[in-house]
Design a protein around this motif. Structure first.
Motif, PDB file in Angstrom:
ATOM      1  N   LEU A 201       0.859  -1.180   0.000  1.00  0.00           N
ATOM      2  CA  LEU A 201       0.000   0.000   0.000  1.00  0.00           C
ATOM      3  C   LEU A 201       0.900   1.238   0.000  1.00  0.00           C
ATOM      4  O   LEU A 201       1.609   1.491   0.974  1.00  0.00           O
ATOM      5  CB  LEU A 201      -0.914   0.028   1.225  1.00  0.00           C
ATOM      6  CG  LEU A 201      -1.731   1.306   1.406  1.00  0.00           C
ATOM      7  CD1 LEU A 201      -2.678   1.526   0.231  1.00  0.00           C
ATOM      8  CD2 LEU A 201      -2.505   1.283   2.716  1.00  0.00           C
ATOM      9  N   VAL A 202       0.878   1.989  -1.099  1.00  0.00           N
ATOM     10  CA  VAL A 202       1.683   3.203  -1.209  1.00  0.00           C
ATOM     11  C   VAL A 202       0.803   4.390  -0.880  1.00  0.00           C
ATOM     12  O   VAL A 202      -0.141   4.706  -1.611  1.00  0.00           O
ATOM     13  CB  VAL A 202       2.288   3.345  -2.619  1.00  0.00           C
ATOM     14  CG1 VAL A 202       3.113   4.623  -2.710  1.00  0.00           C
ATOM     15  CG2 VAL A 202       3.146   2.129  -2.953  1.00  0.00           C
ATOM     16  N   GLU A 210       2.104   9.443 -14.121  1.00  0.00           N
ATOM     17  CA  GLU A 210       2.945   8.340 -14.594  1.00  0.00           C
ATOM     18  C   GLU A 210       2.257   6.995 -14.376  1.00  0.00           C
ATOM     19  O   GLU A 210       2.180   6.159 -15.286  1.00  0.00           O
ATOM     20  CB  GLU A 210       4.287   8.348 -13.868  1.00  0.00           C
ATOM     21  CG  GLU A 210       5.174   9.543 -14.183  1.00  0.00           C
ATOM     22  CD  GLU A 210       6.510   9.469 -13.446  1.00  0.00           C
ATOM     23  OE1 GLU A 210       6.679   8.548 -12.619  1.00  0.00           O
ATOM     24  OE2 GLU A 210       7.373  10.325 -13.693  1.00  0.00           O
ATOM     25  N   VAL A 211       1.780   6.802 -13.166  1.00  0.00           N
ATOM     26  CA  VAL A 211       1.079   5.572 -12.794  1.00  0.00           C
ATOM     27  C   VAL A 211      -0.184   5.976 -12.051  1.00  0.00           C
ATOM     28  O   VAL A 211      -0.111   6.648 -11.023  1.00  0.00           O
ATOM     29  CB  VAL A 211       1.953   4.668 -11.896  1.00  0.00           C
ATOM     30  CG1 VAL A 211       1.171   3.436 -11.474  1.00  0.00           C
ATOM     31  CG2 VAL A 211       3.233   4.265 -12.615  1.00  0.00           C
ATOM     32  N   PRO A 212      -1.368   5.616 -12.528  1.00  0.00           N
ATOM     33  CA  PRO A 212      -2.616   6.065 -11.906  1.00  0.00           C
ATOM     34  C   PRO A 212      -2.836   5.436 -10.534  1.00  0.00           C
ATOM     35  O   PRO A 212      -2.269   4.393 -10.205  1.00  0.00           O
ATOM     36  CB  PRO A 212      -3.690   5.615 -12.900  1.00  0.00           C
ATOM     37  CG  PRO A 212      -3.083   4.462 -13.624  1.00  0.00           C
ATOM     38  CD  PRO A 212      -1.616   4.762 -13.714  1.00  0.00           C
ATOM     39  N   GLY A 218      -1.111   0.433  -9.141  1.00  0.00           N
ATOM     40  CA  GLY A 218      -0.171  -0.080  -8.158  1.00  0.00           C
ATOM     41  C   GLY A 218       0.522  -1.344  -8.627  1.00  0.00           C
ATOM     42  O   GLY A 218       1.729  -1.534  -8.400  1.00  0.00           O
ATOM     43  N   GLN A 219      -0.227  -2.226  -9.285  1.00  0.00           N
ATOM     44  CA  GLN A 219       0.371  -3.458  -9.802  1.00  0.00           C
ATOM     45  C   GLN A 219       1.401  -3.150 -10.884  1.00  0.00           C
ATOM     46  O   GLN A 219       2.461  -3.782 -10.950  1.00  0.00           O
ATOM     47  CB  GLN A 219      -0.722  -4.368 -10.357  1.00  0.00           C
ATOM     48  CG  GLN A 219      -0.226  -5.759 -10.756  1.00  0.00           C
ATOM     49  CD  GLN A 219       0.317  -6.531  -9.573  1.00  0.00           C
ATOM     50  OE1 GLN A 219      -0.367  -6.695  -8.569  1.00  0.00           O
ATOM     51  NE2 GLN A 219       1.560  -7.006  -9.679  1.00  0.00           N
ATOM     52  N   ASP A 223       5.308  -4.176 -10.628  1.00  0.00           N
ATOM     53  CA  ASP A 223       5.928  -4.997 -11.665  1.00  0.00           C
ATOM     54  C   ASP A 223       7.196  -4.327 -12.200  1.00  0.00           C
ATOM     55  O   ASP A 223       8.211  -5.004 -12.455  1.00  0.00           O
ATOM     56  CB  ASP A 223       4.946  -5.242 -12.818  1.00  0.00           C
ATOM     57  CG  ASP A 223       3.798  -6.149 -12.416  1.00  0.00           C
ATOM     58  OD1 ASP A 223       3.928  -6.854 -11.399  1.00  0.00           O
ATOM     59  OD2 ASP A 223       2.755  -6.130 -13.111  1.00  0.00           O
ATOM     60  N   GLU A 224       7.133  -3.016 -12.375  1.00  0.00           N
ATOM     61  CA  GLU A 224       8.306  -2.291 -12.875  1.00  0.00           C
ATOM     62  C   GLU A 224       9.450  -2.332 -11.865  1.00  0.00           C
ATOM     63  O   GLU A 224      10.610  -2.516 -12.222  1.00  0.00           O
ATOM     64  CB  GLU A 224       7.933  -0.845 -13.190  1.00  0.00           C
ATOM     65  CG  GLU A 224       6.989  -0.695 -14.374  1.00  0.00           C
ATOM     66  CD  GLU A 224       6.547   0.741 -14.583  1.00  0.00           C
ATOM     67  OE1 GLU A 224       6.895   1.603 -13.736  1.00  0.00           O
ATOM     68  OE2 GLU A 224       5.852   1.011 -15.582  1.00  0.00           O
ATOM     69  N   ILE A 225       9.116  -2.172 -10.589  1.00  0.00           N
ATOM     70  CA  ILE A 225      10.150  -2.145  -9.557  1.00  0.00           C
ATOM     71  C   ILE A 225      10.784  -3.515  -9.376  1.00  0.00           C
ATOM     72  O   ILE A 225      11.997  -3.635  -9.133  1.00  0.00           O
ATOM     73  CB  ILE A 225       9.543  -1.639  -8.230  1.00  0.00           C
ATOM     74  CG1 ILE A 225       9.215  -0.146  -8.343  1.00  0.00           C
ATOM     75  CG2 ILE A 225      10.486  -1.886  -7.063  1.00  0.00           C
ATOM     76  CD1 ILE A 225       8.503   0.420  -7.155  1.00  0.00           C
TER      77      ILE A 225
END
Length: 241
Positions: A201-202, A210-212, A218-219, A223-225
């Protein structure tokens, strides 16, 4: 359903308490049995939902919203009056820690499992909300943080890893350290899945362009990280895998 119609029964129960003289953590077996052996929930399936992460990042604050939701019987109006003070697990603003050890809500929430192809409907599950001492506060040692986080990981059905702003490399390395102790403790357990479900949970995400926001965004971020590349340091590659 209006929020004032919702009755929030129960109170936080400390089950893992740190001895002030020795500094050791002690399990309050009697307090734990009083919750788990209550005739209302005894012999039912149990789902333990725990929130863990660094101190002063809003874990108890989040759990109080979960209490609202569960107490409302999952009503669409569960948020209620935004001016109504949050009740439940104790929290406050400031730099010093509030929660120590591990606490659970005194009255589990009994809900019915959804029906599926292989499982009949109507099966009841007792949901237990768990609050934990934050990691890395100035009053706790690394040993304390590791013990509380590892124990939480082992006993929780759903673990929410509460993070602020972003998922950092040190967050993943700390998670790897904490869970490695849990895996060692469960080496003799006859199970292929020492841990069940982990959610990141961020909080206060600042880059929705960039990321909604939300689960899908969040997924994508996770995945990118967690993508392993050859340019990464070997220690970092180990964390991602």
């Amino acid at each position: 359903m209006e929020m004032e119609d919702i009755v929030m029964d129960g109170h936080p129960v400390p089950i893992l308490i740190q001895n002030e003289e020795t500094g050791n953590f002690e399990l309050d077996t009697a307090a734990l049995e009083e919750v788990l052996l209550n005739p209302r929930v005894a012999d039912k399936f149990v789902c333990v939902l725990a929130v863990a992460g660094a101190f002063r990042k809003g874990k108890s604050f989040l759990l109080d919203f979960l209490l609202r939701y569960m107490s409302s019987q999952q009503s669409e109006q569960w948020l209620g009056d935004c001016h109504q003070p949050l009740k439940g697990f104790k929290w406050r603003q400031g730099s010093k820690r509030e929660t120590t050890g591990v606490l659970i809500w005194s009255k589990p929430f009994v809900i019915k499992k959804p029906s599926g192809e292989e499982k009949p409907s109507g099966e009841e599950v007792a949901v237990i909300l768990m609050d934990t001492q934050g990691t890395f506060d100035i009053q706790s040692s690394m040993k304390d943080s590791t013990m509380v986080f590892a124990l939480t990981t082992m006993v929780s059905s759903v673990l929410v890893y509460n993070l602020m702003n972003n998922i950092q490399e040190d967050d993943l390395m700390n998670l790897q350290l904490f869970t490695s102790y849990g895996k060692l403790a469960q080496e003799d357990c006859d199970t292929a899945h020492p841990f069940q479900r982990l959610h990141f949970l961020v909080r206060d995400w600042g880059f929705p362009f960039e990321v909604p926001y939300g689960h899908q965004g969040g997924q994508k971020l996770l995945d990118e990280i967690l993508m392993v590349t050859e340019k990464q340091h070997p220690a970092h590659q180990e964390v991602e895998t």
